[in-house]
Design a protein around this motif. Structure first.
Motif, PDB file in Angstrom:
ATOM      1  N   UNK A 237       0.814  -1.228   0.000  1.00 10.76           N
ATOM      2  CA  UNK A 237       0.000   0.000   0.000  1.00 10.76           C
ATOM      3  C   UNK A 237       0.842   1.270   0.000  1.00 10.76           C
ATOM      4  N   UNK A 238       0.277   2.320  -0.562  1.00 11.13           N
ATOM      5  CA  UNK A 238       0.856   3.654  -0.408  1.00 11.13           C
ATOM      6  C   UNK A 238      -0.157   4.505   0.330  1.00 11.13           C
ATOM      7  N   UNK A 239       0.244   5.059   1.451  1.00 10.99           N
ATOM      8  CA  UNK A 239      -0.659   5.868   2.273  1.00 10.99           C
ATOM      9  C   UNK A 239      -0.184   7.318   2.255  1.00 10.99           C
ATOM     10  N   UNK A 240      -1.072   8.206   1.855  1.00 12.48           N
ATOM     11  CA  UNK A 240      -0.711   9.622   1.810  1.00 12.48           C
ATOM     12  C   UNK A 240      -0.835  10.246   3.188  1.00 12.48           C
ATOM     13  N   UNK A 241       0.142  11.058   3.541  1.00 17.64           N
ATOM     14  CA  UNK A 241       0.098  11.878   4.768  1.00 17.64           C
ATOM     15  C   UNK A 241       0.298  13.294   4.255  1.00 17.64           C
ATOM     16  N   UNK A 242      -0.808  13.891   3.823  1.00 16.49           N
ATOM     17  CA  UNK A 242      -0.683  15.091   2.988  1.00 16.49           C
ATOM     18  C   UNK A 242      -1.713  16.179   3.313  1.00 16.49           C
ATOM     19  N   UNK A 243      -2.329  16.099   4.490  1.00 22.20           N
ATOM     20  CA  UNK A 243      -3.327  17.124   4.847  1.00 22.20           C
ATOM     21  C   UNK A 243      -4.510  17.146   3.901  1.00 22.20           C
ATOM     22  N   UNK A 244      -4.654  16.083   3.097  1.00 19.51           N
ATOM     23  CA  UNK A 244      -5.786  15.990   2.180  1.00 19.51           C
ATOM     24  C   UNK A 244      -5.480  16.447   0.749  1.00 19.51           C
ATOM     25  N   UNK A 245      -4.245  16.761   0.464  1.00 17.96           N
ATOM     26  CA  UNK A 245      -3.839  17.257  -0.875  1.00 17.96           C
ATOM     27  C   UNK A 245      -4.450  16.425  -2.009  1.00 17.96           C
ATOM     28  N   UNK A 246      -4.353  15.101  -1.895  1.00 17.44           N
ATOM     29  CA  UNK A 246      -4.702  14.230  -3.033  1.00 17.44           C
ATOM     30  C   UNK A 246      -6.163  13.773  -3.059  1.00 17.44           C
ATOM     31  N   UNK A 247      -7.016  14.324  -2.160  1.00 18.91           N
ATOM     32  CA  UNK A 247      -8.410  13.840  -2.168  1.00 18.91           C
ATOM     33  C   UNK A 247      -9.329  14.701  -3.016  1.00 18.91           C
ATOM     34  N   UNK A 248      -8.847  15.771  -3.590  1.00 21.51           N
ATOM     35  CA  UNK A 248      -9.733  16.627  -4.395  1.00 21.51           C
ATOM     36  C   UNK A 248      -9.204  16.845  -5.799  1.00 21.51           C
TER      37      UNK A 248
END
Ligand SMILES: NC(=O)c1ccc[n+]([C@@H]2O[C@H](COP(=O)([O-])OP(=O)(O)OC[C@H]3O[C@@H](n4cnc5c(N)ncnc54)[C@H](O)[C@@H]3O)[C@@H](O)[C@H]2O)c1
Length: 248
Positions: A237-248
């Motif tokens: 898996x790759x898990x983003x820790x990005x403050x939500x950058x990649x969800x929109x």
């Protein structure tokens, strides 16, 4: 105790400072013994000394350029010789170059791919051979999940890491779990250029739903989970820790 890493040995590349150091500290806080590795021995020793003192674990410095096969083999041999084994590898070393395609030279391209992508291949190959069982954590990037303007080689290298994580997880199962973390904008020397340019920082943060820059500790916390027995059924898996950058 959750996240107990007592007695585990973790090798972290590019860990004299920044995210790598944050991960090393987080793993040491849970009791892991640490190999700090980076391109200059002196810097490795300094960070290792501080961690050993602060967290009361064994921490040693070993110089290694991750794009050199010889260096990588020497690093893994020395880790096993000095700390007896390798349980955890964190492929963190990386470089960022922001230039549009027309300005990016072939030399720039080769350097970025050599460190960010070939480095992960060489370290995983060398470490997995010497590991009985354990965890490998690759530090990818949001630039491996979505496009990041003016960074073609960086995006290619991190996208490569994301999919190599899946392949390596297949190949190394059930012995080793391989996962990746995709950090968003994190406060390290790599992002100094952003902090110096207030307008650019504002524009960048406009794309971060949580509205702020992350800290190396935010990446360290997920690394602790992925290094621990708590994540034994998670792989590839790759898990983003990005403050939500990649969800929109
Ligand atoms: N800071 C961010 O916002 C951010 C975002 C996404 C991903 N990342 C990734 O996180 C990782 C760590 O970055 P950081 O922000 O801490 O940057 P940083 O520049 O502070 O630290 C990177 C470290 O890697 C070392 N390094 C560079 N080339 C190396 C090589 N060939 N061999 C061994 N070590 C080498 C550097 O000396 C440095 O100590 C990188 O892979 C980076 O791409 C960072």
């Amino acid at each position: 105790m959750m996240f107990n890493l007592k007695g585990k040995v973790a090798v972290i590349t590019g860990s004299r400072r920044g995210i790598g150091k944050g991960i090393a500290e987080a793993l040491a806080e849970q009791g892991a013994n640490i190999v700090i590795s980076d391109i200059k021995q002196k810097d490795c020793d300094k960070t290792a000394k501080n961690i050993a003192k602060r967290y009361n674990v064994r921490a040693i410095g070993i110089e290694c350029n991750v794009s050199s096969r010889d260096d990588v083999n020497k690093l893994m041999d020395a880790a096993v010789k000095k700390l007896k084994k390798i349980d955890i590898l964190v492929n963190n070393a990386g470089i960022f170059v922001q230039k549009p395609m027309k300005e990016l030279s072939e030399e720039d391209w080769d350097k970025i791919i050599d460190v960010n992508l070939k480095g992960v291949f060489l370290c995983t190959k060398a470490a997995s051979k010497r590991m009985k069982k354990g965890k490998i954590i690759n530090i990818a990037s949001i630039a491996g999940l979505v496009g990041y303007l003016n960074a073609p080689a960086y995006c290619a290298s991190k996208g490569g890491v994301v999919n190599m994580t899946r392949e390596n997880a297949l190949e190394l199962a059930p012995k080793i779990n391989v996962n990746a973390i995709a950090p968003g904008v994190i406060d390290t020397p790599m992002t100094d250029f952003l902090k110096k340019d207030k307008k650019l920082l504002r524009q960048t943060l406009a794309g971060v739903p949580l509205g702020n820059v992350g800290k190396p500790k935010d990446i360290g916390r997920l690394a602790v989970y992925l290094a621990s027995a708590e994540s034994d059924y998670v792989t590839g898996q790759t898990i983003a820790v990005d403050g939500g950058w990649t969800i929109q």
